[in-house]
Design a protein around this motif. Sequence first.
Motif, PDB file in Angstrom:
ATOM      1  N   THR A 139      36.855  32.690  36.822  1.00  0.00           N
ATOM      2  CA  THR A 139      36.287  33.877  37.253  1.00  0.00           C
ATOM      3  C   THR A 139      35.042  33.848  38.102  1.00  0.00           C
TER       4      THR A 139
ATOM      5  N   GLU B 212      34.545  43.794  40.726  1.00  0.00           N
ATOM      6  CA  GLU B 212      35.787  44.250  40.121  1.00  0.00           C
ATOM      7  C   GLU B 212      36.585  43.069  39.723  1.00  0.00           C
ATOM      8  N   LYS B 213      36.753  43.285  38.380  1.00  0.00           N
ATOM      9  CA  LYS B 213      37.504  42.114  37.409  1.00  0.00           C
ATOM     10  C   LYS B 213      36.639  40.879  37.877  1.00  0.00           C
TER      11      LYS B 213
END
Length: 462
Positions: free
Chosen positions: A269, A285-286
Motif C-alpha cells: 500500500t 484512491e485505494k
Amino acid sequence: MTESVSDLIVIGGGPGGYVAAIRAAQLGLSVTLVERSHLGGICLNWGCIPTKALLRSAELYRLMGEANSFGLSAGSLGFDLDQIVARSRAVAGRLQAGVRHLLKKNKVTVIEGTARLIGPGQVAVEGQGSLTAPHIILATGARARLLLGFEPDGRFLWSYREALTPDILPRRLVVIGSGAIGIEFASFFAAFGSEVTVIEALDRILPVEDHEISALARTAFERQGLHILTGATVTGLTKHEHDVEITVESGGQTLRLPADRVIVAIGITGNVENIGLETTQVRVEKGHIATDSLCRTDQPGLYAIGDVAGPPWLAHKASHEGVLCVEAIAGLPGLHPIDPKRIPGCTYGHPQVASVGLTEAAAIAQGYTIRVGRFPFAANGKAIALGEVDGLVKTLFDSTSGELLGAHIIGPEATEMIQGYAIATTLEATEADLIATTFPHPTLSEAMHEAVLAAFGRALHI
C-alpha cells in the motif's frame, strides 16, 4: 539548512525518485532530493536487489547438487547462511554507494531527513528547515500490506526485512501470498531445505500471470517440494514457545499448520500518510495517489511517481515514470504516456516467470480473436545443453492485424528474455516483423522466435 530554493524537489530516493532527479539535472534543472532512510529505496536496499543476490546463491547451490549430471564432482555440499546474507547485504551496499555517487556527479543536492508538504511549492524537512520549488515530485514508495493478527513481531512473523536477514533457516516456513515476493522467498528457503507451504487466497498462484503459466509454475514448484494451498483463507494464529500454528480454511476443511517462521506477502500500500497531502488537492484512491498520464496530481506543480502512484508496483515502472515526469516538466515535445500493458513483469524463482502484455483470458475478454503460439524449452538446443528443459514460451497475436498482444515465458532466463518482446510491443511489431528477425543460434531466445512461428503454424522444431 534553513531555507533552500530550487527548480524541483523530489521526495523519496528510490528507483523512481533518484532517476527523476538525475534526469532533471541532465535537463538543466536545479534539483533537491530528500530521502528519509536509504538512497535507492526499498528496491535496492530491502527488495529487488538483495533478494536476487539471495536467489543467486540458491541457484548455485541447486546447480552444485546436480554436478554429477554435468560430469563434475563437487565433494560435500554445504552452505553458510550468514555468509549468504552478508553477500546480499554487500551487494545492496555497493549499489547504494553507486546511487549516491551518481547524484553527486549530476550535482543533485541530497538531504537526509523526513519531508512534508506545507503549502503550494513548499516542503519542510524535519529539524532542518524548508525548501521551495515550483515543481515537487512525490516518490515516497509503498510498504507491505499487513494481515490483521499476523503483524510482524521480529521473531515468528517475518517482514521482508527479517526474511532478507534471517537468523535461522526455518525447518518449517509458511508464506502467505503467492505473488512475485512470496514465490521468490519460498524458492530461496526451499532451495536450502526448508519445508515451505505457500497459502494463496485466490484459485491459483502468481495470479497476475497467464492461467497456463500459473499452472506450469505450480507443477514445477510442487515437484521441488513446495506445498501449495490455493483458494485458502488464513483464519487464525496461535503462538507457542518455540513455534506457531496457523489455522487455514481450504476446500471445506480446517487445516492447522505448524511453522517455525511465517512470511506475509499479500501486496503493498502506498506511503501517503504524514507527507502533508491534507494541504493539497491531491486525491488518494485505494491507498495510492491519483495521477494523469504525465504523472500530474490534481494539485498544480505536484506530481507522483512509482509505487505511491499505484500499480504495477515495479521498480522499472517507477524509473520510467520519473523520466517521463521530469521531461514533461521541462516541456520536451513528443512524450509518450506509459502503457501498463507494455511494462514487463518478472518473478525470479526457479523456474523464472516473465510476461508482457495481455494474458490469454484478458485478450479473449477484450474481444480479440487470437492466435496462440507455444514452444517448449525441451525442444531448444541451448536449453538442453544447459540442462534446463522445463518450461515454454507462449505468444498471443491478434489474428486480424498480427499485433503482438502478449508474451509469457516460464523457464531458464525468462526474466532476461522478456525484454525482446517488450521492445516488440513498444515498436508495435507484427508477426511479420518478428518472423523476419534472425535470432542467433544456439540461444534460448530461439524459443521466442519459434513461439511466434508456432502461432501461425510455422514452427520448425516441434
